[in-house]
Design a protein around this motif. Structure first.
Motif, PDB file in Angstrom:
ATOM      1  N   PRO A 111      33.101  57.745  23.634  1.00 23.12           N
ATOM      2  CA  PRO A 111      33.314  58.397  24.928  1.00 23.12           C
ATOM      3  C   PRO A 111      33.321  57.420  26.096  1.00 23.12           C
ATOM      4  CG  PRO A 111      31.703  59.624  23.632  1.00 23.12           C
ATOM      5  CD  PRO A 111      32.016  58.368  22.870  1.00 23.12           C
ATOM      6  N   THR A 112      32.483  56.378  26.042  1.00 29.86           N
ATOM      7  CA  THR A 112      32.473  55.414  27.147  1.00 29.86           C
ATOM      8  C   THR A 112      33.761  54.621  27.198  1.00 29.86           C
ATOM      9  OG1 THR A 112      31.307  53.822  25.757  1.00 29.86           O
ATOM     10  CG2 THR A 112      29.960  55.161  27.235  1.00 29.86           C
ATOM     11  N   GLN A 113      34.378  54.364  26.034  1.00 30.88           N
ATOM     12  CA  GLN A 113      35.659  53.673  26.010  1.00 30.88           C
ATOM     13  C   GLN A 113      36.747  54.536  26.640  1.00 30.88           C
ATOM     14  OE1 GLN A 113      35.878  52.880  21.804  1.00 30.88           O
ATOM     15  NE2 GLN A 113      35.448  50.700  22.117  1.00 30.88           N
ATOM     16  N   LEU A 114      36.704  55.838  26.391  1.00 31.33           N
ATOM     17  CA  LEU A 114      37.686  56.734  26.992  1.00 31.33           C
ATOM     18  C   LEU A 114      37.531  56.763  28.506  1.00 31.33           C
ATOM     19  CD1 LEU A 114      37.650  59.745  24.488  1.00 31.33           C
ATOM     20  CD2 LEU A 114      39.437  58.053  24.804  1.00 31.33           C
ATOM     21  N   LEU A 115      36.291  56.762  28.986  1.00 30.57           N
ATOM     22  CA  LEU A 115      36.067  56.761  30.433  1.00 30.57           C
ATOM     23  C   LEU A 115      36.620  55.495  31.064  1.00 30.57           C
ATOM     24  CD1 LEU A 115      32.459  58.239  30.715  1.00 30.57           C
ATOM     25  CD2 LEU A 115      34.615  59.336  31.354  1.00 30.57           C
ATOM     26  N   LYS A 116      36.398  54.348  30.437  1.00 28.29           N
ATOM     27  CA  LYS A 116      36.922  53.086  30.958  1.00 28.29           C
ATOM     28  C   LYS A 116      38.442  53.118  30.980  1.00 28.29           C
ATOM     29  CE  LYS A 116      33.100  50.119  29.594  1.00 28.29           C
ATOM     30  NZ  LYS A 116      32.683  49.025  28.719  1.00 28.29           N
ATOM     31  N   SER A 117      39.044  53.615  29.910  1.00 26.86           N
ATOM     32  CA  SER A 117      40.491  53.686  29.827  1.00 26.86           C
ATOM     33  C   SER A 117      41.051  54.607  30.909  1.00 26.86           C
ATOM     34  CB  SER A 117      40.908  54.173  28.443  1.00 26.86           C
ATOM     35  OG  SER A 117      42.299  54.282  28.362  1.00 26.86           O
ATOM     36  N   ASP A 118      40.415  55.746  31.117  1.00 23.75           N
ATOM     37  CA  ASP A 118      40.856  56.666  32.157  1.00 23.75           C
ATOM     38  C   ASP A 118      40.768  56.019  33.532  1.00 23.75           C
ATOM     39  OD1 ASP A 118      41.397  58.631  30.318  1.00 23.75           O
ATOM     40  OD2 ASP A 118      39.513  59.707  30.627  1.00 23.75           O
ATOM     41  N   ARG A 119      39.704  55.271  33.779  1.00 21.62           N
ATOM     42  CA  ARG A 119      39.547  54.604  35.076  1.00 21.62           C
ATOM     43  C   ARG A 119      40.618  53.537  35.276  1.00 21.62           C
ATOM     44  NH1 ARG A 119      33.865  52.379  35.381  1.00 21.62           N
ATOM     45  NH2 ARG A 119      33.672  53.043  33.248  1.00 21.62           N
ATOM     46  N   LEU A 120      40.961  52.818  34.227  1.00 20.95           N
ATOM     47  CA  LEU A 120      41.987  51.788  34.339  1.00 20.95           C
ATOM     48  C   LEU A 120      43.349  52.399  34.647  1.00 20.95           C
ATOM     49  CD1 LEU A 120      41.072  49.292  31.481  1.00 20.95           C
ATOM     50  CD2 LEU A 120      40.726  49.041  33.939  1.00 20.95           C
ATOM     51  N   ASN A 121      43.586  53.613  34.169  1.00 23.38           N
ATOM     52  CA  ASN A 121      44.867  54.270  34.426  1.00 23.38           C
ATOM     53  C   ASN A 121      45.037  54.645  35.893  1.00 23.38           C
ATOM     54  OD1 ASN A 121      45.886  54.129  31.822  1.00 23.38           O
ATOM     55  ND2 ASN A 121      44.842  56.003  31.205  1.00 23.38           N
ATOM     56  N   GLU A 122      43.966  54.596  36.668  1.00 27.46           N
ATOM     57  CA  GLU A 122      44.047  54.899  38.096  1.00 27.46           C
ATOM     58  C   GLU A 122      44.731  53.771  38.873  1.00 27.46           C
ATOM     59  OE1 GLU A 122      40.135  55.714  39.591  1.00 27.46           O
ATOM     60  OE2 GLU A 122      39.725  57.177  38.019  1.00 27.46           O
ATOM     61  N   SER A 126      47.617  50.514  39.199  1.00 25.66           N
ATOM     62  CA  SER A 126      48.908  50.030  38.721  1.00 25.66           C
ATOM     63  C   SER A 126      48.697  48.727  37.944  1.00 25.66           C
ATOM     64  CB  SER A 126      49.853  49.789  39.893  1.00 25.66           C
ATOM     65  OG  SER A 126      49.442  48.648  40.639  1.00 25.66           O
ATOM     66  N   THR A 127      49.707  48.355  37.193  1.00 26.62           N
ATOM     67  CA  THR A 127      49.645  47.088  36.462  1.00 26.62           C
ATOM     68  C   THR A 127      49.474  45.929  37.432  1.00 26.62           C
ATOM     69  OG1 THR A 127      51.033  48.035  34.738  1.00 26.62           O
ATOM     70  CG2 THR A 127      50.880  45.638  34.806  1.00 26.62           C
ATOM     71  N   LEU A 128      50.189  45.975  38.556  1.00 25.73           N
ATOM     72  CA  LEU A 128      50.076  44.919  39.555  1.00 25.73           C
ATOM     73  C   LEU A 128      48.659  44.857  40.123  1.00 25.73           C
ATOM     74  CD1 LEU A 128      51.246  42.670  41.292  1.00 25.73           C
ATOM     75  CD2 LEU A 128      52.066  44.437  42.878  1.00 25.73           C
ATOM     76  N   GLU A 129      48.060  45.995  40.417  1.00 28.02           N
ATOM     77  CA  GLU A 129      46.694  46.004  40.943  1.00 28.02           C
ATOM     78  C   GLU A 129      45.708  45.414  39.938  1.00 28.02           C
ATOM     79  OE1 GLU A 129      46.578  49.824  43.932  1.00 28.02           O
ATOM     80  OE2 GLU A 129      46.651  50.217  41.772  1.00 28.02           O
ATOM     81  N   LEU A 130      45.888  45.728  38.675  1.00 27.19           N
ATOM     82  CA  LEU A 130      45.012  45.167  37.642  1.00 27.19           C
ATOM     83  C   LEU A 130      45.204  43.659  37.537  1.00 27.19           C
ATOM     84  CD1 LEU A 130      45.375  47.923  34.914  1.00 27.19           C
ATOM     85  CD2 LEU A 130      43.341  47.438  36.297  1.00 27.19           C
ATOM     86  N   ALA A 131      46.450  43.212  37.588  1.00 30.87           N
ATOM     87  CA  ALA A 131      46.728  41.775  37.521  1.00 30.87           C
ATOM     88  C   ALA A 131      46.135  41.059  38.735  1.00 30.87           C
ATOM     89  CB  ALA A 131      48.232  41.537  37.429  1.00 30.87           C
ATOM     90  N   GLN A 132      46.239  41.666  39.910  1.00 29.16           N
ATOM     91  CA  GLN A 132      45.670  41.064  41.118  1.00 29.16           C
ATOM     92  C   GLN A 132      44.148  40.988  41.022  1.00 29.16           C
ATOM     93  OE1 GLN A 132      47.647  43.729  43.875  1.00 29.16           O
ATOM     94  NE2 GLN A 132      48.951  42.076  44.613  1.00 29.16           N
ATOM     95  N   ALA A 133      43.539  42.014  40.458  1.00 24.73           N
ATOM     96  CA  ALA A 133      42.087  41.988  40.277  1.00 24.73           C
ATOM     97  C   ALA A 133      41.688  40.875  39.315  1.00 24.73           C
ATOM     98  CB  ALA A 133      41.592  43.343  39.763  1.00 24.73           C
ATOM     99  N   LEU A 134      42.454  40.705  38.248  1.00 24.43           N
ATOM    100  CA  LEU A 134      42.191  39.624  37.299  1.00 24.43           C
ATOM    101  C   LEU A 134      42.359  38.272  37.979  1.00 24.43           C
ATOM    102  CD1 LEU A 134      41.580  38.734  34.394  1.00 24.43           C
ATOM    103  CD2 LEU A 134      44.051  38.844  33.967  1.00 24.43           C
TER     104      LEU A 134
END
Length: 96
Positions: A4-15, A17-25
């Motif tokens: 369940p915690t993995q699903l929550l993390k995945s759901d949060r990541l879907n919030e 964009s790919t660009l936003e995730l790349a910028q955060a990285l």
């Protein structure tokens, strides 16, 4: 089945964009001025920083600049480049 915690993390990541995730990285992997002296010759840190920047540039439709960053990362990993001297410890024009 995922935990369940993995699903929550995945759901949060879907919030994001790919660009936003790349910028955060990219922000996470960027070497701060406080860490510059400690990490300036750390090949893994320098290559990681460049690869993350390349990903952001690629996602922003700038493949030429992304390729330059990837080449820099490659140079760090294959040891064909090294850190330049620190500008604050370099040669002063008044000294010889």
């Amino acid at each position: 089945m995922p935990e369940p915690t993995q699903l929550l993390k995945s759901d949060r990541l879907n919030e994001f964009s790919t660009l936003e995730l790349a910028q955060a990285l990219m922000e996470r992997l960027a070497i701060s001025s406080n860490d510059w002296h400690r990490l300036k010759s750390n090949r893994k840190a320098r290559a990681s920083e460049q690869v993350a920047a390349a990903l952001v540039l690629l996602l922003k439709d700038n493949p030429e600049e992304a390729l330059l960053r990837l080449n820099q990362a490659s140079g760090w990993l294959d040891r064909s480049i090294s850190a330049p001297p620190c500008p604050t410890h370099g040669h002063n024009g008044d000294r010889q």
